[in-house]
Write a protein that holds these residues in place. Structure first.
Motif, mmCIF file in Angstrom:
data_model
loop_
_atom_site.group_PDB
_atom_site.id
_atom_site.type_symbol
_atom_site.label_atom_id
_atom_site.label_comp_id
_atom_site.label_asym_id
_atom_site.label_seq_id
_atom_site.Cartn_x
_atom_site.Cartn_y
_atom_site.Cartn_z
ATOM 1 N N MET A 238 0.848 -1.169 0.000
ATOM 2 C CA MET A 238 0.000 0.000 0.000
ATOM 3 C C MET A 238 0.895 1.234 0.000
ATOM 4 S SD MET A 238 -3.111 0.956 2.563
ATOM 5 C CE MET A 238 -2.220 1.491 3.988
ATOM 6 N N ARG A 239 0.664 2.144 -0.911
ATOM 7 C CA ARG A 239 1.467 3.361 -1.033
ATOM 8 C C ARG A 239 0.558 4.582 -0.976
ATOM 9 N NH1 ARG A 239 6.835 2.635 -0.690
ATOM 10 N NH2 ARG A 239 7.249 4.349 -2.089
ATOM 11 N N VAL A 240 1.102 5.676 -0.499
ATOM 12 C CA VAL A 240 0.392 6.956 -0.469
ATOM 13 C C VAL A 240 1.105 7.883 -1.445
ATOM 14 C CG1 VAL A 240 -0.235 8.942 0.949
ATOM 15 C CG2 VAL A 240 -0.318 6.639 1.923
ATOM 16 N N CYS A 241 0.354 8.472 -2.362
ATOM 17 C CA CYS A 241 0.929 9.365 -3.363
ATOM 18 C C CYS A 241 1.123 10.751 -2.759
ATOM 19 C CB CYS A 241 0.009 9.439 -4.581
ATOM 20 S SG CYS A 241 0.663 10.504 -5.877
ATOM 21 N N LEU A 242 2.368 11.248 -2.806
ATOM 22 C CA LEU A 242 2.674 12.582 -2.299
ATOM 23 C C LEU A 242 2.682 13.632 -3.401
ATOM 24 C CD1 LEU A 242 5.609 11.850 0.174
ATOM 25 C CD2 LEU A 242 3.183 12.120 0.700
ATOM 26 N N LYS A 243 3.158 13.249 -4.596
ATOM 27 C CA LYS A 243 3.318 14.242 -5.655
ATOM 28 C C LYS A 243 3.345 13.543 -7.007
ATOM 29 C CE LYS A 243 6.680 17.669 -7.238
ATOM 30 N NZ LYS A 243 7.993 18.258 -6.998
ATOM 31 N N ILE A 244 2.702 14.161 -7.998
ATOM 32 C CA ILE A 244 2.766 13.709 -9.392
ATOM 33 C C ILE A 244 3.285 14.885 -10.202
ATOM 34 C CG2 ILE A 244 1.471 12.883 -11.384
ATOM 35 C CD1 ILE A 244 -0.543 11.670 -9.437
ATOM 36 N N ASP A 245 4.276 14.645 -11.046
ATOM 37 C CA ASP A 245 4.844 15.765 -11.812
ATOM 38 C C ASP A 245 3.853 16.240 -12.891
ATOM 39 O OD1 ASP A 245 5.055 13.843 -13.774
ATOM 40 O OD2 ASP A 245 7.184 14.128 -14.120
ATOM 41 N N ALA A 246 4.102 17.432 -13.430
ATOM 42 C CA ALA A 246 3.173 18.088 -14.353
ATOM 43 C C ALA A 246 2.795 17.235 -15.560
ATOM 44 C CB ALA A 246 3.737 19.439 -14.791
ATOM 45 N N PRO A 247 3.760 16.587 -16.260
ATOM 46 C CA PRO A 247 3.351 15.786 -17.416
ATOM 47 C C PRO A 247 2.864 14.377 -17.048
ATOM 48 C CG PRO A 247 5.750 15.932 -17.320
ATOM 49 C CD PRO A 247 5.219 16.771 -16.209
ATOM 50 N N PHE A 248 2.671 14.097 -15.775
ATOM 51 C CA PHE A 248 2.192 12.798 -15.301
ATOM 52 C C PHE A 248 3.112 11.647 -15.698
ATOM 53 C CE2 PHE A 248 -1.636 15.409 -15.392
ATOM 54 C CZ PHE A 248 -2.139 15.176 -14.120
ATOM 55 N N GLU A 249 4.424 11.905 -15.696
ATOM 56 C CA GLU A 249 5.387 10.858 -16.055
ATOM 57 C C GLU A 249 5.976 10.157 -14.840
ATOM 58 O OE1 GLU A 249 8.214 12.741 -18.567
ATOM 59 O OE2 GLU A 249 6.829 12.890 -20.257
ATOM 60 N N SER A 250 5.987 10.823 -13.710
ATOM 61 C CA SER A 250 6.526 10.182 -12.506
ATOM 62 C C SER A 250 5.768 10.677 -11.288
ATOM 63 C CB SER A 250 8.020 10.485 -12.357
ATOM 64 O OG SER A 250 8.217 11.852 -12.081
ATOM 65 N N MET A 251 5.925 9.934 -10.207
ATOM 66 C CA MET A 251 5.264 10.313 -8.961
ATOM 67 C C MET A 251 6.152 9.953 -7.783
ATOM 68 S SD MET A 251 2.342 7.386 -8.401
ATOM 69 C CE MET A 251 1.620 7.515 -10.006
ATOM 70 N N ILE A 252 5.906 10.619 -6.673
ATOM 71 C CA ILE A 252 6.604 10.315 -5.428
ATOM 72 C C ILE A 252 5.584 9.700 -4.484
ATOM 73 C CG2 ILE A 252 7.826 11.275 -3.442
ATOM 74 C CD1 ILE A 252 8.813 13.504 -5.294
ATOM 75 N N THR A 253 5.903 8.512 -3.969
ATOM 76 C CA THR A 253 5.004 7.824 -3.050
ATOM 77 C C THR A 253 5.781 7.421 -1.802
ATOM 78 O OG1 THR A 253 5.435 5.634 -3.981
ATOM 79 C CG2 THR A 253 3.637 6.901 -4.969
ATOM 80 N N VAL A 254 5.059 7.141 -0.735
ATOM 81 C CA VAL A 254 5.658 6.622 0.497
ATOM 82 C C VAL A 254 4.816 5.455 0.985
ATOM 83 C CG1 VAL A 254 6.686 8.810 1.215
ATOM 84 C CG2 VAL A 254 4.384 8.238 1.974
ATOM 85 N N SER A 255 5.435 4.620 1.786
ATOM 86 C CA SER A 255 4.693 3.542 2.430
ATOM 87 C C SER A 255 3.989 4.105 3.647
ATOM 88 C CB SER A 255 5.640 2.429 2.876
ATOM 89 O OG SER A 255 6.250 1.845 1.769
ATOM 90 N N ALA A 256 2.720 3.841 3.748
ATOM 91 C CA ALA A 256 1.979 4.277 4.925
ATOM 92 C C ALA A 256 2.261 3.302 6.064
ATOM 93 C CB ALA A 256 0.483 4.283 4.610
ATOM 94 N N SER A 257 2.214 3.799 7.274
ATOM 95 C CA SER A 257 2.373 2.929 8.425
ATOM 96 C C SER A 257 0.999 2.399 8.797
ATOM 97 C CB SER A 257 2.965 3.705 9.598
ATOM 98 O OG SER A 257 2.870 2.922 10.763
ATOM 99 N N GLU A 258 0.769 1.168 8.480
ATOM 100 C CA GLU A 258 -0.496 0.537 8.818
ATOM 101 C C GLU A 258 -0.193 -0.804 9.472
ATOM 102 O OE1 GLU A 258 -3.598 -0.350 10.041
ATOM 103 O OE2 GLU A 258 -3.758 1.547 8.978
ATOM 104 N N PRO A 259 -0.153 -0.866 10.790
ATOM 105 C CA PRO A 259 0.253 -2.087 11.490
ATOM 106 C C PRO A 259 -0.604 -3.318 11.208
ATOM 107 C CG PRO A 259 0.242 -0.220 12.981
ATOM 108 C CD PRO A 259 -0.378 0.249 11.702
#
Length: 196
Positions: free
Chosen positions: A1-22
């Protein structure tokens, strides 16, 4: 499971993080305990089949070995994945001297230094800010069962598993939390011998 933090303008890449879900790691713990499940084969399949950064220092393999060692100390889940007879909070010295490493007399001496030290983790999260590694943050992260994968470039430390030095009493106040001090058990991941 990932949480999206940022998507670049042309929608070519994104920054995601792992959520802490025990809850998700607890489900994984139940699945990994099944006799037919081969955890190393599953990890290899995931890393080969998806677009996942495998890490530069072998950190995913190191974290997997730590989780396997933790599961060994906790013991197998009861029927239908319910809690085992023992607690999820584990003894640090048993973890280090019995399941993580082969038992040797020098590790057994840790019982004298840390007679009632306790640890709880069932998953890892990556901390992207150096400032997030302080006593209060370590306590809060460990109370959710989180081990820490440090930010890239963190000097000499790649990961931390916080533990309490004396029992399980939690509270706030400087470095001491109730009766127990939070102590970071840090580690370094190296892929090749020349890095030592």
């Amino acid at each position: 499971m990932r949480v999206c933090l940022k998507i670049d303008a042309p929608f070519e890449s994104m920054i995601t993080v792992s959520a802490s879900e025990p809850l998700l790691p607890e489900a994984a713990y139940s699945i990994m305990a099944q006799a037919l499940f081969n955890v190393l084969k599953a990890m290899k399949s995931v890393l080969e089949g998806f677009s996942i950064n495998k890490g530069d220092r072998g950190e995913f393999l190191a974290m997997l070995f730590l989780i396997i060692a933790r599961d060994k100390v906790v013991g197998p889940p009861a029927e239908h994945g319910l809690l085992p007879a023992g607690p999820r909070i584990i003894d640090v010295v048993s973890f280090l001297s019995g399941s993580l490493f082969q038992p040797v007399p020098s590790l057994q001496a840790l019982y004298q230094d840390f007679p009632n030290s306790k640890m709880h983790f069932n998953h890892y999260v990556k901390v992207h800010e150096y400032a997030a590694i302080d006593a209060e943050s370590l306590l809060l992260l460990s109370s959710r069962g989180e081990g820490i994968l440090c930010a890239n470039g963190q000097y000499a430390i790649d990961g931390i598993n916080p533990f309490l030095s004396c029992g399980t009493t939690l509270g706030f106040g400087g470095c001491c939390f109730g009766k127990a001090k939070t102590i970071p058990l840090s580690r370094r991941h190296l892929n090749n011998r020349s890095s030592r």
